[in-house]
Design an enzyme around this catalytic site. Structure first.
Site, PDB file in Angstrom:
ATOM      1  N   LYS A 173     -34.160   3.176  35.584  1.00  0.00           N
ATOM      2  CA  LYS A 173     -34.196   3.904  36.862  1.00  0.00           C
ATOM      3  C   LYS A 173     -35.063   3.072  37.789  1.00  0.00           C
ATOM      4  O   LYS A 173     -36.292   3.119  37.726  1.00  0.00           O
ATOM      5  CB  LYS A 173     -34.797   5.287  36.635  1.00  0.00           C
ATOM      6  CG  LYS A 173     -34.374   6.361  37.648  1.00  0.00           C
ATOM      7  CD  LYS A 173     -34.647   6.041  39.091  1.00  0.00           C
ATOM      8  CE  LYS A 173     -36.082   6.279  39.481  1.00  0.00           C
ATOM      9  NZ  LYS A 173     -36.372   5.841  40.877  1.00  0.00           N
ATOM     10  N   GLU A 248     -47.818   0.586  33.341  1.00  0.00           N
ATOM     11  CA  GLU A 248     -48.410  -0.469  34.168  1.00  0.00           C
ATOM     12  C   GLU A 248     -48.717   0.165  35.506  1.00  0.00           C
ATOM     13  O   GLU A 248     -47.795   0.479  36.264  1.00  0.00           O
ATOM     14  CB  GLU A 248     -47.407  -1.614  34.382  1.00  0.00           C
ATOM     15  CG  GLU A 248     -47.064  -2.401  33.154  1.00  0.00           C
ATOM     16  CD  GLU A 248     -48.242  -3.178  32.617  1.00  0.00           C
ATOM     17  OE1 GLU A 248     -49.172  -3.494  33.404  1.00  0.00           O
ATOM     18  OE2 GLU A 248     -48.247  -3.456  31.421  1.00  0.00           O
ATOM     19  N   CYS A 282     -49.817  -5.415  42.287  1.00  0.00           N
ATOM     20  CA  CYS A 282     -50.780  -4.559  41.571  1.00  0.00           C
ATOM     21  C   CYS A 282     -51.986  -5.362  41.089  1.00  0.00           C
ATOM     22  O   CYS A 282     -53.086  -4.832  41.001  1.00  0.00           O
ATOM     23  CB  CYS A 282     -50.102  -3.841  40.420  1.00  0.00           C
ATOM     24  SG  CYS A 282     -49.057  -4.897  39.436  1.00  0.00           S
ATOM     25  N   GLU A 382     -56.365   1.673  45.668  1.00  0.00           N
ATOM     26  CA  GLU A 382     -55.336   0.651  45.839  1.00  0.00           C
ATOM     27  C   GLU A 382     -54.711   0.798  47.224  1.00  0.00           C
ATOM     28  O   GLU A 382     -54.101   1.821  47.525  1.00  0.00           O
ATOM     29  CB  GLU A 382     -54.278   0.817  44.754  1.00  0.00           C
ATOM     30  CG  GLU A 382     -53.358  -0.367  44.664  1.00  0.00           C
ATOM     31  CD  GLU A 382     -52.463  -0.307  43.437  1.00  0.00           C
ATOM     32  OE1 GLU A 382     -51.937   0.771  43.134  1.00  0.00           O
ATOM     33  OE2 GLU A 382     -52.286  -1.359  42.807  1.00  0.00           O
TER      34      GLU A 382
HETATM   35  P1  NAD Z   1     -44.285   5.508  42.457  1.00  0.00           P
HETATM   36  O1  NAD Z   1     -45.192   5.560  41.304  1.00  0.00           O
HETATM   37  O2  NAD Z   1     -44.013   6.736  43.219  1.00  0.00           O
HETATM   38  O3  NAD Z   1     -42.862   4.930  41.990  1.00  0.00           O
HETATM   39  C1  NAD Z   1     -42.645   4.054  40.905  1.00  0.00           C
HETATM   40  C2  NAD Z   1     -41.362   4.463  40.193  1.00  0.00           C
HETATM   41  O4  NAD Z   1     -41.527   5.770  39.656  1.00  0.00           O
HETATM   42  C3  NAD Z   1     -40.143   4.542  41.098  1.00  0.00           C
HETATM   43  O5  NAD Z   1     -38.980   4.160  40.382  1.00  0.00           O
HETATM   44  C4  NAD Z   1     -40.079   6.018  41.429  1.00  0.00           C
HETATM   45  O6  NAD Z   1     -38.788   6.440  41.788  1.00  0.00           O
HETATM   46  C5  NAD Z   1     -40.501   6.627  40.115  1.00  0.00           C
HETATM   47  N1  NAD Z   1     -41.032   7.992  40.219  1.00  0.00           N
HETATM   48  C6  NAD Z   1     -41.647   8.571  41.280  1.00  0.00           C
HETATM   49  N2  NAD Z   1     -41.961   9.843  40.988  1.00  0.00           N
HETATM   50  C7  NAD Z   1     -41.550  10.083  39.725  1.00  0.00           C
HETATM   51  C8  NAD Z   1     -41.609  11.212  38.860  1.00  0.00           C
HETATM   52  N3  NAD Z   1     -42.153  12.364  39.252  1.00  0.00           N
HETATM   53  N4  NAD Z   1     -41.112  11.091  37.616  1.00  0.00           N
HETATM   54  C9  NAD Z   1     -40.574   9.928  37.197  1.00  0.00           C
HETATM   55  N5  NAD Z   1     -40.472   8.835  37.978  1.00  0.00           N
HETATM   56  C10 NAD Z   1     -40.961   8.905  39.224  1.00  0.00           C
HETATM   57  O7  NAD Z   1     -44.815   4.398  43.403  1.00  0.00           O
HETATM   58  P2  NAD Z   1     -44.403   4.204  44.954  1.00  0.00           P
HETATM   59  O8  NAD Z   1     -44.280   5.492  45.698  1.00  0.00           O
HETATM   60  O9  NAD Z   1     -43.239   3.346  44.980  1.00  0.00           O
HETATM   61  O10 NAD Z   1     -45.686   3.484  45.489  1.00  0.00           O
HETATM   62  C11 NAD Z   1     -46.867   4.245  45.747  1.00  0.00           C
HETATM   63  C12 NAD Z   1     -48.093   3.496  45.337  1.00  0.00           C
HETATM   64  O11 NAD Z   1     -47.990   3.131  43.953  1.00  0.00           O
HETATM   65  C13 NAD Z   1     -48.289   2.169  46.027  1.00  0.00           C
HETATM   66  O12 NAD Z   1     -48.907   2.310  47.257  1.00  0.00           O
HETATM   67  C14 NAD Z   1     -49.136   1.431  45.040  1.00  0.00           C
HETATM   68  O13 NAD Z   1     -50.471   1.781  45.165  1.00  0.00           O
HETATM   69  C15 NAD Z   1     -48.645   1.906  43.730  1.00  0.00           C
HETATM   70  N6  NAD Z   1     -47.710   0.967  43.100  1.00  0.00           N
HETATM   71  C16 NAD Z   1     -48.163   0.213  42.069  1.00  0.00           C
HETATM   72  C17 NAD Z   1     -47.321  -0.676  41.482  1.00  0.00           C
HETATM   73  C18 NAD Z   1     -47.751  -1.514  40.345  1.00  0.00           C
HETATM   74  O14 NAD Z   1     -47.113  -2.495  40.030  1.00  0.00           O
HETATM   75  N7  NAD Z   1     -48.816  -1.196  39.674  1.00  0.00           N
HETATM   76  C19 NAD Z   1     -46.029  -0.849  41.919  1.00  0.00           C
HETATM   77  C20 NAD Z   1     -45.585  -0.047  42.977  1.00  0.00           C
HETATM   78  C21 NAD Z   1     -46.438   0.859  43.537  1.00  0.00           C
END
Ligand code: NAD
Length: 475
Positions: A173, A248, A282, A382
């Site tokens: 996903k 991660e 990250c 972050e």
């Molecule tokens: P997120 O955690 O919301 O999304 C990451 C993944 O999880 C996406 O595929 C999303 O669709 C999915 N997801 C979201 N809610 C979910 C749920 N309830 N159950 C299962 N899956 C779910 O991250 P984001 O909104 O894309 O970014 C927000 C913040 O996250 C960024 O500002 C940053 O700080 C952090 N981030 C970190 C990394 C990393 O590599 N560590 C990567 C992207 C974002």
């Protein structure tokens, strides 16, 4: 007239099939704010079809020989190699990464990681004798991979390739902002002719498709990359189902420059590190820690280096920094900048104001902040944007205390007069990776976090082992 593609299908059980769930997601080009395409908003129906297909494929895929898996993964690697230009242009369009960086990192790194798993799979010991036991490393079962948008194909390959190498079928996903490179990856898997059900793609929102996947009873392993808040939520869900979980999450990594180090190089490398991918990394070194006697010198070097980063069209090869991925991230980064200035940080370069020449696109000014104190939000949380905070320290103990003084522990840097001094200091840091005097990224080294930065490791042998479970036979 509408000029974009509408993809209403999902890759499930070895074929592209119409989504069984209603709705679609618009994918925007963050530099132009134009719609690039729409993809299916999968939900419980698509997730269940994909997980069921993976479950049906699990036993036969788990029973394949190393050679059979190697042959298919080699075809996938060759497909990724042949598609480098298409991967690059897709990531430039949907993420806004500058084309040079996209080619080298967003397309090049997935190729390097996939290649690394061919060698690791060829060499891995799936059987080991321990005393009167033979210990078998067997596939850990059906894998759910939930990935973010910031390194969209890297994060896909870092999960899917070792899972497939271990003999696990996968349901992916991907993030809603970057589903197009995920669809491209599914096409490459399809062209490599993996058995039906071994790899499945469900595009959709996190709240609907992601949550349904994390909660599905037929998923054995949940591998998640993204925010700490969602990571905690999916880990709770996985815990209830007693699924293995790998996370991660975020980071707030410190780069510590010890007295005697090459200050100019350390600061220049830090600026490049934190502005790469518009700061949406990250493991970025978002906190630069410098001895108070060298503090103003470091600030001046950072200011000079930062001025070379002029945001622009990511498709232009001259551009070093593109937009942020979406409007929400832009608002978030500007919010942190406003907050830091209100808390007393000194603006050295950049700031929250819009860029005059770029009225369209999610652009933010690459920013350097001085006089940041360890307790400020910008030094604790972050930001996920091109923002470098410079903090002074008194002595090594103080530097270690500041470096370790956040909930995170993903990466970091140490610069010293020699590597031994840098390594000695690195041992004091509560973090998963430390680059000494600019040591380069190693795709074979375990990558992952201490503390709230995550659980488990990706990449290399450690990444493969996340998808194996052990059976002991006593003789
Ligand atoms: P997120 O955690 O919301 O999304 C990451 C993944 O999880 C996406 O595929 C999303 O669709 C999915 N997801 C979201 N809610 C979910 C749920 N309830 N159950 C299962 N899956 C779910 O991250 P984001 O909104 O894309 O970014 C927000 C913040 O996250 C960024 O500002 C940053 O700080 C952090 N981030 C970190 C990394 C990393 O590599 N560590 C990567 C992207 C974002």
């Amino acid at each position: 007239m509408q000029e974009y593609a509408e993809y209403g299908d999902q890759y499930i059980d070895g074929a592209w099939r119409p989504s069984g769930d209603p709705g679609s997601i618009a994918v925007l080009n963050p530099a132009t704010e134009q719609v690039l395409a729409t993809v299916a908003a999968g939900g419980a129906t698509d997730v269940d079809a994909a997980v069921s297909a993976a479950r049906r494929a699990a036993r036969a895929w788990g029973a394949t020989t190393r050679e059979e898996r190697l042959a298919l993964l080699t075809r996938l690697r060759d497909g990724i190699a042949a598609a480098q230009a298409e991967i690059t242009s897709t990531v430039v369009a949907e993420l806004g990464a500058p084309v040079g960086f996209a080619g080298a990192v967003h397309a090049g790194l997935p190729l390097a990681v996939t290649s690394s798993y061919l060698t690791l799979l060829a060499e891995h010991r799936f059987e080991e004798r321990i005393g009167n036991s033979v210990v078998l490393a067997e596939p850990a079962g059906v894998v759910a991979a939930i990935t973010p948008w910031n390194y969209p194909l890297h994060q896909i390959t870092a999960k899917v390739v070792p899972a497939l190498a271990a003999g696990c079928p996968v349901v992916l996903k991907p993030a809603e902002d970057t589903p197009l490179v995920a669809r491209l990856f599914a096409r490459l898997v399809d062209e490599a002719s993996f058995p039906a059900g071994v790899f499945n793609l469900v595009t959709g929102t996190g709240a609907v498709a992601g949550a349904a996947l994390a909660a599905h009873p037929e998923v054995d392993v949940l591998s998640f990359t993204g925010s700490t808040a969602v990571g905690r939520q999916v880990a709770e869900t996985a815990g209830r189902g007693l699924k293995r979980v790998a996370l991660e999450l975020g980071g707030k990594s410190a780069n510590v420059v010890l007295p005697g180090a090459d200050l100019t190089r350390a600061v220049n490398v830090n600026v490049a590190n934190v502005f790469a991918n518009s700061g949406q990394t990250c493991s970025a070194w978002t906190r630069l820690l410098v001895h108070r006697d060298q503090y103003e010198e470091a600030v001046a070097i950072a200011a000079k280096a930062a001025e070379k980063y002029v945001p622009g069209d990511p498709a232009d090869p001259q551009t070093r920094i593109g937009p942020l991925v979406n409007a929400k991230q832009l608002e978030r980064v500007r919010g942190y900048l406003d907050g830091a200035l209100a808390e007393g940080a000194r603006l050295v370069v950049g700031g929250p104001d819009p860029l005059p020449g770029l009225p369209v696109g999610f652009y933010v000014r690459p920013t350097v902040l001085a006089d940041v104190t360890p307790e400020m939000a910008v030094a604790q949380e972050e930001v996920f944007g091109p923002v470098l905070s410079i903090l002074p320290y008194r002595d090594e103990d103080h530097a270690a205390e500041i470096a370790n003084g956040t909930v995170y522990g993903l990466a970091g840097g140490v610069w010293a007069a020699d590597t031994d001094t840098a390594a000695a200091f690195a041992r004091r840091l509560d973090t998963g990776q430390v680059d000494l005097n600019g040591g380069r990224f190693n795709p074979l080294a375990p990558f992952g976090g201490y503390k709230s930065s995550g659980l488990g490791r990706e990449l290399g042998r450690h990444g493969l082992e996340e998808f194996l479970q052990y059976k002991s036979l006593q003789y």
